[in-house]
Design an enzyme around this catalytic site. Structure first.
Site, PDB file in Angstrom:
ATOM      1  N   LYS A 265       0.849  -1.198   0.000  1.00  0.00           N
ATOM      2  CA  LYS A 265       0.000   0.000   0.000  1.00  0.00           C
ATOM      3  C   LYS A 265       0.884   1.248   0.000  1.00  0.00           C
ATOM      4  O   LYS A 265       1.716   1.434   0.885  1.00  0.00           O
ATOM      5  CB  LYS A 265      -0.902  -0.006   1.237  1.00  0.00           C
ATOM      6  CG  LYS A 265      -1.707   1.290   1.439  1.00  0.00           C
ATOM      7  CD  LYS A 265      -2.645   1.236   2.660  1.00  0.00           C
ATOM      8  CE  LYS A 265      -3.324   2.575   2.916  1.00  0.00           C
ATOM      9  NZ  LYS A 265      -4.184   2.569   4.122  1.00  0.00           N
ATOM     10  N   ASP A 270      -2.620  10.117   3.759  1.00  0.00           N
ATOM     11  CA  ASP A 270      -4.023   9.732   3.929  1.00  0.00           C
ATOM     12  C   ASP A 270      -4.733  10.748   4.809  1.00  0.00           C
ATOM     13  O   ASP A 270      -4.671  10.681   6.037  1.00  0.00           O
ATOM     14  CB  ASP A 270      -4.103   8.329   4.551  1.00  0.00           C
ATOM     15  CG  ASP A 270      -5.544   7.863   4.735  1.00  0.00           C
ATOM     16  OD1 ASP A 270      -6.459   8.523   4.186  1.00  0.00           O
ATOM     17  OD2 ASP A 270      -5.745   6.835   5.417  1.00  0.00           O
ATOM     18  N   LYS A 277     -10.166  12.854   8.231  1.00  0.00           N
ATOM     19  CA  LYS A 277      -9.710  12.412   9.553  1.00  0.00           C
ATOM     20  C   LYS A 277      -9.682  13.586  10.516  1.00  0.00           C
ATOM     21  O   LYS A 277      -9.535  14.735  10.078  1.00  0.00           O
ATOM     22  CB  LYS A 277      -8.288  11.847   9.443  1.00  0.00           C
ATOM     23  CG  LYS A 277      -8.185  10.497   8.793  1.00  0.00           C
ATOM     24  CD  LYS A 277      -6.754   9.990   8.803  1.00  0.00           C
ATOM     25  CE  LYS A 277      -6.630   8.631   8.165  1.00  0.00           C
ATOM     26  NZ  LYS A 277      -7.320   7.550   8.894  1.00  0.00           N
ATOM     27  N   ASP A 288       1.484   6.239   5.646  1.00  0.00           N
ATOM     28  CA  ASP A 288       0.535   5.312   5.032  1.00  0.00           C
ATOM     29  C   ASP A 288       1.086   4.659   3.756  1.00  0.00           C
ATOM     30  O   ASP A 288       0.378   3.926   3.079  1.00  0.00           O
ATOM     31  CB  ASP A 288      -0.792   6.037   4.749  1.00  0.00           C
ATOM     32  CG  ASP A 288      -1.991   5.121   4.923  1.00  0.00           C
ATOM     33  OD1 ASP A 288      -1.838   4.040   5.523  1.00  0.00           O
ATOM     34  OD2 ASP A 288      -3.082   5.500   4.445  1.00  0.00           O
ATOM     35  N   ASP A 347     -12.275   7.089   3.808  1.00  0.00           N
ATOM     36  CA  ASP A 347     -11.059   6.848   4.589  1.00  0.00           C
ATOM     37  C   ASP A 347     -10.657   5.362   4.573  1.00  0.00           C
ATOM     38  O   ASP A 347      -9.561   5.015   5.000  1.00  0.00           O
ATOM     39  CB  ASP A 347     -11.263   7.342   6.026  1.00  0.00           C
ATOM     40  CG  ASP A 347      -9.946   7.522   6.760  1.00  0.00           C
ATOM     41  OD1 ASP A 347      -8.883   7.467   6.092  1.00  0.00           O
ATOM     42  OD2 ASP A 347      -9.980   7.726   7.990  1.00  0.00           O
ATOM     43  N   GLU A 349      -9.556   3.678   2.217  1.00  0.00           N
ATOM     44  CA  GLU A 349      -9.051   3.778   0.846  1.00  0.00           C
ATOM     45  C   GLU A 349      -7.991   2.736   0.524  1.00  0.00           C
ATOM     46  O   GLU A 349      -7.779   2.413  -0.644  1.00  0.00           O
ATOM     47  CB  GLU A 349      -8.476   5.193   0.614  1.00  0.00           C
ATOM     48  CG  GLU A 349      -7.012   5.405   1.032  1.00  0.00           C
ATOM     49  CD  GLU A 349      -6.772   5.227   2.521  1.00  0.00           C
ATOM     50  OE1 GLU A 349      -7.748   5.318   3.305  1.00  0.00           O
ATOM     51  OE2 GLU A 349      -5.617   4.979   2.924  1.00  0.00           O
ATOM     52  N   ARG A 351      -7.830  -0.491   1.000  1.00  0.00           N
ATOM     53  CA  ARG A 351      -8.390  -1.678   0.340  1.00  0.00           C
ATOM     54  C   ARG A 351      -8.812  -1.367  -1.090  1.00  0.00           C
ATOM     55  O   ARG A 351      -8.818  -2.244  -1.942  1.00  0.00           O
ATOM     56  CB  ARG A 351      -9.554  -2.236   1.177  1.00  0.00           C
ATOM     57  CG  ARG A 351     -10.683  -1.258   1.349  1.00  0.00           C
ATOM     58  CD  ARG A 351     -11.601  -1.619   2.516  1.00  0.00           C
ATOM     59  NE  ARG A 351     -11.049  -1.191   3.808  1.00  0.00           N
ATOM     60  CZ  ARG A 351     -11.649  -1.392   4.974  1.00  0.00           C
ATOM     61  NH1 ARG A 351     -12.808  -2.020   5.037  1.00  0.00           N
ATOM     62  NH2 ARG A 351     -11.086  -0.975   6.088  1.00  0.00           N
TER      63      ARG A 351
HETATM   64  N1  BES Z   1      -4.317   4.377   6.954  1.00  0.00           N
HETATM   65  C1  BES Z   1      -5.478   4.176   7.723  1.00  0.00           C
HETATM   66  C2  BES Z   1      -5.268   3.162   8.839  1.00  0.00           C
HETATM   67  C3  BES Z   1      -4.506   3.645  10.032  1.00  0.00           C
HETATM   68  C4  BES Z   1      -5.074   4.537  10.913  1.00  0.00           C
HETATM   69  C5  BES Z   1      -3.268   3.150  10.307  1.00  0.00           C
HETATM   70  C6  BES Z   1      -4.377   4.932  12.031  1.00  0.00           C
HETATM   71  C7  BES Z   1      -2.571   3.526  11.424  1.00  0.00           C
HETATM   72  C8  BES Z   1      -3.141   4.433  12.299  1.00  0.00           C
HETATM   73  C9  BES Z   1      -6.609   3.637   6.839  1.00  0.00           C
HETATM   74  O1  BES Z   1      -6.632   4.131   5.549  1.00  0.00           O
HETATM   75  C10 BES Z   1      -7.883   4.066   7.485  1.00  0.00           C
HETATM   76  O2  BES Z   1      -8.121   5.225   7.559  1.00  0.00           O
HETATM   77  N2  BES Z   1      -8.656   3.097   7.960  1.00  0.00           N
HETATM   78  C11 BES Z   1      -9.877   3.375   8.611  1.00  0.00           C
HETATM   79  C12 BES Z   1     -10.894   2.376   8.125  1.00  0.00           C
HETATM   80  C13 BES Z   1     -12.294   2.679   8.584  1.00  0.00           C
HETATM   81  C14 BES Z   1     -12.795   3.941   7.911  1.00  0.00           C
HETATM   82  C15 BES Z   1     -13.163   1.505   8.240  1.00  0.00           C
HETATM   83  C16 BES Z   1      -9.646   3.261  10.109  1.00  0.00           C
HETATM   84  O3  BES Z   1      -8.904   2.374  10.526  1.00  0.00           O
HETATM   85  O4  BES Z   1     -10.173   4.079  10.840  1.00  0.00           O
HETATM   86 ZN    ZN Z   2      -4.859   4.688   4.772  1.00  0.00          ZN
HETATM   87 MN    MN Z   3      -7.703   5.955   5.414  1.00  0.00          MN
END
Ligand code: BES
Ligand code: ZN
Ligand code: MN
Length: 494
Positions: A265, A270, A277, A288, A347, A349, A351
């Site tokens: 990835k 992000d 966020k 990210d 968010d 994204e 996947r």
């Molecule tokens: N890059 C983030 C995941 C992440 C968040 C990694 C904080 C490390 C610390 C990912 O793209 C994301 O935002 N995931 C969301 C998914 C949710 C919207 C289903 C998350 O984990 O909040």
């Molecule tokens: Zn992300």
């Molecule tokens: Mn995200």
């Protein structure tokens, strides 16, 4: 930093510092006994006085011992011989390098691999190299005045007995791995305004210039359009930076052998997109792209050691930004696989870019595909910062990754991919939604990816909790380069 292995007697070795172990309770390791004898029982005296306890991770620095050629002797506590394990061994090594770096010694000789560290010698030597490199690593490339470089430049792993060949091989593997770890760390730490998708593409091209065994290809947005990567492209819509799909093909053996494909990835920032966020610690979303960085680092490592295996790196990379053209919650897109996706949260994204990269990966006729992603905050909640989350659609692969994790001490823990979780991704309007709700967030993310990885053996690593450290120690860890490199070493030697 330079590393070598040498057979030598501890009292005669000319060095800035000789490191020997002492067990808890005061028992001297074999090398410490030799030093003690040469120095007219100086160490035994210190034990008798209570200056040395031998407690795990304790250290005592001695200067100019009579009868010892080295300028300094560093005594390190190994703990109780019966209680030495992977954790105490690495703690001891950390204490050792902290103490060494507090001296002006430019070189050091460590008698820790065949006595005392208690663990298998090749395991200890790898960890020692990783930990030494960790201490020498500087993230000051963007400071106007660089921090002081470490004075410690040469490490000798010294043995009393003749070192076995396996040690030399472990040392070579570890030093090549460190080059990969350092590359992944440097890229991870770079800010989003420098480390853009184009920057990653340029680094991938540079890697193929450095290693003739690597061939890099970069696809542009028009190419992705032609391939039908509607899911990947939906993520980049809000960004001014062009998205890229980078592939790096490493052929270390006959092309008739199916490659292992590593998919990383590469979200270079992000923001969450329209599902923006919160502001706190949002800067950390520059990390990210650590999955992508780990793919580049692993390729750097295996090309450096000339590993006899074929590996392809696939890196979908873009930014996730809000704007008037950005993808909106509720938008429905068609992935390269033909499956449609309702984007309920922009968010989620990672996947969305990975699913198209997974579909694309089938073109390499892979033996195995492993994707690596800072995918879910839920993984940090589940496993903290110790283990990466691991999923696999074949148990043997899961076992191999667990084993490589123990060998490299870059550990993973398996989570379930059971069918029972799949309905959480149901959508009223498309084949699936891109989120499954708060419950089991790491698992539903993996379940989403699984729908695009049906045609081959596949594993997914969620490195959200392990790729970087926050707070005062903020910085990339280089994980899971050690794990992936070890896995590939194991696969190559079959
Ligand atoms: N890059 C983030 C995941 C992440 C968040 C990694 C904080 C490390 C610390 C990912 O793209 C994301 O935002 N995931 C969301 C998914 C949710 C919207 C289903 C998350 O984990 O909040
Ligand atoms: Zn992300
Ligand atoms: Mn995200």
């Amino acid at each position: 930093m330079e590393f070598s292995i040498k057979q030598a007697s501890p009292e005669k070795l000319k060095s800035g510092c000789v490191v020997v172990g002492v067990f808890e309770g005061g028992k001297l390791s074999a090398a410490a006994q030799v030093i003690d004898k040469a120095a007219k029982h100086a160490l035994s005296d210190l034990i008798a006085q209570g200056d040395i306890s031998g407690k795990a991770s304790s250290t005592l620095l001695l200067h100019k011992l009579n009868g010892v050629a080295a300028e300094r002797v560093l005594l390190v506590g190994l703990g109780k011989a019966s209680e030495i394990n992977n954790k105490t061994s690495t703690d001891t090594l950390r204490a050792t390098f902290t103490a060494l770096n507090n001296t002006p010694a430019k070189d050091a000789a460590l008698y820790i691999i065949d006595e005392g560290a208690g663990n298998k010698a090749d395991w200890v030597i790898k960890q020692a190299v990783f930990i030494a490199a960790e201490h020498a690593f500087r993230a000051d490339g963007l400071k106007s005045k660089p921090a002081k470089a470490a004075t410690l430049k040469n490490i000798t792993f010294a043995t009393i007995e003749k070192p076995v060949a396996a040690l030399k091989q472990a040392l070579e593997q570890a030093t090549a791995t460190v080059h990969g770890i350092d590359l992944a760390k440097t890229l991870g730490n770079l800010p989003g305004n420098i480390c853009t998708p184009s920057y990653l593409a340029a680094k991938a091209i540079a890697l193929s210039k450095e290693h003739k065994s690597i061939k890099t290809t970069v696809l542009e947005e028009q190419d992705l359009q032609k391939l039908g990567m509607g899911s990947f492209l939906s993520v980049t819509r809000g960004s001014d930076q062009p998205a890229k799909l980078i592939t790096l093909e490493y052929y270390g053996t006959d092309k008739k052998h199916k490659p292992i494909v590593l998919v990383g990835k590469g979200i270079t920032f992000d923001s969450g997109g329209i599902s923006l966020k919160p502001g706190a610690e949002m800067d950390e979303m520059k990390y990210d792209m650590c999955g992508a960085a780990s793919v580049l680092g692993t390729l750097q490592a295996i090309a450096g050691m000339g590993l006899k295996i074929n590996v392809v790196g696939v890196i979908p990379t873009c930014e996730n930004m809000p704007s008037g053209t950005a993808t909106k919650p509720g938008d429905i897109v068609t992935s390269m696989s033909g499956q449609t996706i309702e984007i309920l949260n922009t968010d989620a994204e990672g996947r969305l870019i990975l699913c198209d990269a997974l579909t694309y990966s089938a073109k390499f006729n892979p033996d195995t595909v492993i994707d690596i992603a800072t995918l879910t905050g839920a993984c940090v909640i589940a496993l903290g910062h110790v283990a990466s989350g691991m999923f696999a659609n074949e148990d043997k692969l899961a076992q191999e990754l667990l084993a490589a994790g123990d060998q490299s001490y870059d550990r993973v823990w398996q989570l379930p991919l059971w069918e029972d979780y799949q309905p959480l991704l149901d959508s009223n309007f498309a084949d699936m939604a891109n989120i499954g709700g708060r419950a089991g967030g790491t698992i539903t993310a993996a379940c989403f990816l699984e729908r695009f990885a049906k045609d081959y053996r596949w594993a997914h690593l969620d490195i959200a909790g392990t790729a970087w450290k926050s707070g005062k120690e903020k910085g990339s860890t280089g994980r899971p380069v050690p794990l992936l490199t070890q896995y590939l070493i194991n696969r190559a030697s079959r």
